[in-house]
Scaffold this motif. Structure first.
Motif, PDB file in Angstrom:
ATOM      1  N   LEU A   1       0.833  -1.210   0.000  1.00 21.41           N
ATOM      2  CA  LEU A   1       0.000   0.000   0.000  1.00 21.41           C
ATOM      3  C   LEU A   1       0.865   1.257   0.000  1.00 21.41           C
ATOM      4  O   LEU A   1       0.548   2.235  -0.684  1.00 21.41           O
ATOM      5  N   SER A   2       1.957   1.222   0.726  1.00 23.10           N
ATOM      6  CA  SER A   2       2.876   2.358   0.770  1.00 23.10           C
ATOM      7  C   SER A   2       3.516   2.580  -0.603  1.00 23.10           C
ATOM      8  O   SER A   2       3.608   3.706  -1.095  1.00 23.10           O
TER       9      SER A   2
ATOM     10  N   ALA B   1       0.904   4.053  -2.924  1.00 25.52           N
ATOM     11  CA  ALA B   1       0.725   5.484  -2.643  1.00 25.52           C
ATOM     12  C   ALA B   1       1.877   6.289  -3.233  1.00 25.52           C
ATOM     13  O   ALA B   1       1.663   7.357  -3.834  1.00 25.52           O
ATOM     14  N   ASN B   2       3.086   5.772  -3.091  1.00 29.20           N
ATOM     15  CA  ASN B   2       4.275   6.443  -3.644  1.00 29.20           C
ATOM     16  C   ASN B   2       4.193   6.559  -5.159  1.00 29.20           C
ATOM     17  O   ASN B   2       4.533   7.590  -5.731  1.00 29.20           O
TER      18      ASN B   2
ATOM     19  N   LEU C   1       1.659   6.791  -6.923  1.00 27.42           N
ATOM     20  CA  LEU C   1       0.564   7.675  -7.336  1.00 27.42           C
ATOM     21  C   LEU C   1       0.891   9.157  -7.137  1.00 27.42           C
ATOM     22  O   LEU C   1       0.066  10.013  -7.456  1.00 27.42           O
TER      23      LEU C   1
ATOM     24  N   LEU D   1      -8.988   7.364  -5.747  1.00 26.91           N
ATOM     25  CA  LEU D   1      -8.033   8.423  -5.417  1.00 26.91           C
ATOM     26  C   LEU D   1      -7.923   9.469  -6.518  1.00 26.91           C
ATOM     27  O   LEU D   1      -7.743  10.653  -6.251  1.00 26.91           O
TER      28      LEU D   1
END
Length: 150
Positions: free
Chosen positions: A18-19, A22-23, A25, A143
């Motif tokens: 998930l991290s 997120a990075n 994105l 997102l």
């Protein structure tokens, strides 16, 4: 968002994944790629649906023409049975072809997202892994619709 998922998917989405997602994105490129893939998928699905409808309509016309040309009841019954069997087989063959095309589209999308460096994406035909990837795509889409201040 990950916390809202059923447990069977949550356990397949470790914090590192998930991290990393997120990075990846932080750059809008991934959002654009997913949006493009989604548009292509919708066009493909509509096209395949239209092909299937066209076959069904052709079969109806064929049935009507054949049945109107029959002269005897026993001839009508045999012709109807034969046509139904033929049409069922044609439709099954088309549906299998559609499924193969959609499976290929999924593999293409997985490959594109993998090459783009999106964590969690790689080519697989494992249904559970595909479900996880679909959840990740859903995260990306949700997102992309959020209004994030610059």
């Amino acid at each position: 968002m990950a916390g809202e998922l059923p447990a069977q998917y949550q356990m397949r989405l470790p914090y590192e994944l998930l991290s990393g997602l997120a990075n990846s994105l932080l750059n809008d490129t991934i959002f654009e790629i997913v949006k493009g893939l989604m548009e292509i998928q919708h066009v493909t699905e509509k096209h395949l649906f239209q092909q299937r409808l066209q076959l069904v309509n052709q079969q109806k016309i064929e049935s009507e023409e054949a049945l109107s040309s029959a002269t005897k009841d026993d001839e009508l019954s045999a012709m109807k049975t034969s046509l139904e069997k033929k049409h069922k087989e044609e439709l099954k063959e088309m549906d299998m072809n559609i499924i193969l095309q959609l499976d290929q589209k999924v593999a293409d999308q997985q490959g594109i997202l993998e090459k783009a460096g999106v964590p969690g994406f790689y080519v697989t035909n494992n249904p559970l892994e595909i479900q996880v990837q679909m959840r990740l795509c859903d995260f990306i889409i949700r997102l992309s619709k959020m209004d994030v201040p610059s």
